[in-house]
Write an enzyme that holds these catalytic residues in place. Structure first.
Site, short mmCIF file in Angstrom:
data_model
loop_
_atom_site.label_atom_id
_atom_site.label_comp_id
_atom_site.label_asym_id
_atom_site.label_seq_id
_atom_site.Cartn_x
_atom_site.Cartn_y
_atom_site.Cartn_z
N ASP A 1 0.84 -1.19 0.00
CA ASP A 1 0.00 0.00 0.00
C ASP A 1 0.88 1.25 0.00
O ASP A 1 1.60 1.52 0.96
CB ASP A 1 -0.90 -0.03 1.24
CG ASP A 1 -1.72 1.24 1.41
OD1 ASP A 1 -1.71 2.11 0.51
OD2 ASP A 1 -2.40 1.37 2.46
N GLY B 1 -2.44 7.53 -8.28
CA GLY B 1 -2.18 7.88 -9.66
C GLY B 1 -2.97 7.05 -10.65
O GLY B 1 -3.78 6.19 -10.29
N ASN C 1 -4.68 1.34 -9.15
CA ASN C 1 -4.91 2.57 -8.40
C ASN C 1 -5.41 2.23 -7.00
O ASN C 1 -6.25 1.35 -6.81
CB ASN C 1 -5.94 3.42 -9.14
CG ASN C 1 -6.40 4.61 -8.33
OD1 ASN C 1 -7.41 4.51 -7.64
ND2 ASN C 1 -5.67 5.70 -8.41
N ASP C 2 -4.89 2.94 -6.01
CA ASP C 2 -5.20 2.61 -4.61
C ASP C 2 -6.69 2.70 -4.30
O ASP C 2 -7.24 1.84 -3.60
CB ASP C 2 -4.38 3.46 -3.64
CG ASP C 2 -4.45 4.95 -3.92
OD1 ASP C 2 -5.17 5.36 -4.87
OD2 ASP C 2 -3.78 5.72 -3.21
N GLY D 1 -3.81 12.25 -0.39
CA GLY D 1 -4.53 12.82 -1.52
C GLY D 1 -5.97 12.38 -1.45
O GLY D 1 -6.45 11.90 -0.43
N GLU E 1 -10.59 9.58 -10.60
CA GLU E 1 -9.64 10.65 -10.27
C GLU E 1 -10.39 11.93 -9.90
O GLU E 1 -10.17 13.00 -10.46
CB GLU E 1 -8.69 10.90 -11.44
CG GLU E 1 -7.59 9.87 -11.57
CD GLU E 1 -6.64 9.89 -10.37
OE1 GLU E 1 -6.31 10.99 -9.88
OE2 GLU E 1 -6.24 8.80 -9.92
N CYS F 1 -1.03 18.46 -8.99
CA CYS F 1 -1.23 18.15 -10.40
C CYS F 1 -0.93 19.34 -11.30
O CYS F 1 -0.86 19.20 -12.52
CB CYS F 1 -2.65 17.66 -10.64
SG CYS F 1 -3.90 18.95 -10.57
N CYS G 1 -8.14 22.24 -6.68
CA CYS G 1 -8.70 20.90 -6.82
C CYS G 1 -9.37 20.47 -5.51
O CYS G 1 -9.00 20.95 -4.43
CB CYS G 1 -7.60 19.89 -7.18
SG CYS G 1 -6.90 20.10 -8.82
#
Length: 373
Positions: A105, A164, A201-202, A229, A250, A265, A270
């Site tokens: 992780d 990501g 992707n996590d 994030g 995302e 980014c 954001c």
């Protein structure tokens, strides 16, 4: 296909599977997966039960069960309790010594977590080391090897949940928070360890874990992971969405305030700059937390309404999300969508201690290697 009275267009077929014969090996793998899926979902069964529930012949079931026992996945558990006419049925189930997955992780800020996880999602061994932006594959491989040495059981493969955009081959296309760009993570780690490696992707793997091992509604679930994030994972009709850009979920990089703070980014304002754990820790009153909850609901509502999602999961630090922020999200949903939708959508909190990225990374290995969801 040429449309009448329109200029013909070339249709992209890059995402299609090639049409061809089903090879015997493919059918055998599918049949093995059916048996394992039945046992994972419903527990010990007799061979006759498995034949009836999978619609496979008894000869096929007997052959594949013997094969899976020889490989250490299954074990006989004795006869079914109770009184029955004739010979008692012998039950088979998942072995307590069945192969396991190594799960990694990368979602936490400054930390790399790893675990040995069994086929049922149980964490058997857990380790954690420091990991910073700029650290390389060697640091990840070292933890994976340490976990490999910590268990005597056969390793099925390695699963990784990383921030990501991650393509189907395990390449991290871009991960702003880690400073990665087109990093062939799965292939490099596989070469270092000599094991199959699968990366995702996590947030997506966390959504898979909540579906496979938790209370998630995989027919329509949006899981929002809030840590260093912000990312989202979407499950629709039993499958995780990815999309042709592999960027489904995302949501943290949707701009909610063009005049807001600079994001990793490159954009300003954001959602991640308001909702990440570091940003939430800076809030000192409930009005500020309610404002963040409103921003979040404004981003989530069109997604939930458009896709028909009934289960919205906030996965993050409970102490930062409970109370004013969570109440604000729920209240905003009621005001921003159809009453029919608002009455049927649940917004709930799953705390970080549930280790969804680790168990989801293991579930990714289980699916890619065995076909078990």
């Amino acid at each position: 296909m040429t449309q009448i009275n329109e200029t013909p267009r070339r249709r992209t077929t890059a995402g299609r599977r090639p049409v061809g014969k089903v090879l015997p090996g493919d059918a055998r793998r599918h049949h093995r997966a059916l048996i394992l899926q039945q046992l994972v979902d419903d527990g010990a069964r007799s061979r006759a039960d498995l034949a009836r529930e999978t619609s496979l012949t008894r000869v096929t079931i007997s052959d594949l069960v013997s094969e899976l026992m020889d490989e250490g996945f299954l074990v006989e558990l004795g006869t079914r309790p109770g009184t029955h006419m004739g010979k008692p049925a012998t039950l088979v189930g998942i072995s307590e010594e069945a192969p396991v997955a190594i799960a990694l992780d990368l979602s936490a800020d400054g930390v790399l977590s790893g675990a040995v996880v069994d086929l049922g999602g149980l964490i058997l061994v857990r380790e954690q080391v420091a990991f910073s932006r700029g650290d390389d594959i060697a640091a990840i491989a070292a933890l994976a090897q340490h976990l490999r040495d910590a268990t005597p059981r056969r390793i099925l493969g390695v699963g990784i949940g990383t921030p990501g955009i991650v393509d189907t081959h395990g390449t991290v296309v871009i991960a702003p928070n880690l400073g990665w760009d087109n990093l062939d993570l799965a292939a490099q780690l596989s070469a270092a360890l000599g094991l199959p490696v699968h990366a995702g992707n996590d947030s997506n793997v966390a959504a898979v874990a909540e579906s496979a091992f938790g209370a998630g509604d995989d027919q329509g679930m949006l899981l929002l992971m809030i840590g260093s994030g912000v990312g989202g994972g979407v499950m629709i009709d039993g499958r995780a969405l990815a999309g042709p850009l592999q960027s489904s979920g995302e949501i943290g990089h949707v701009v909610v305030d063009p005049d807001g703070r600079q994001c990793a980014c490159g954009n300003r304002g954001c959602l991640e700059t308001f909702l990440s754990a570091p940003a939430l820790k800076q809030l000192d009153n409930d009005d500020a937390r309610r404002d963040v909850g409103l921003k979040l609901a404004t981003v989530l509502t069109p997604v939930v309404t458009t896709l028909g999602i009934a289960d919205v999961v906030l996965y993050g630090p409970a102490e930062l999300l409970e109370g004013a922020l969570l109440d604000s999200v729920r209240g905003a949903f009621a005001q921003q969508t159809l009453p029919f939708v608002a009455q049927r959508v649940q917004v709930r909190l799953v705390p970080m201690r549930d280790e969804l990225v680790l168990t989801g990374a293991a579930a990714l290995v289980r699916y890619r290697e065995l076909g078990v969801v």
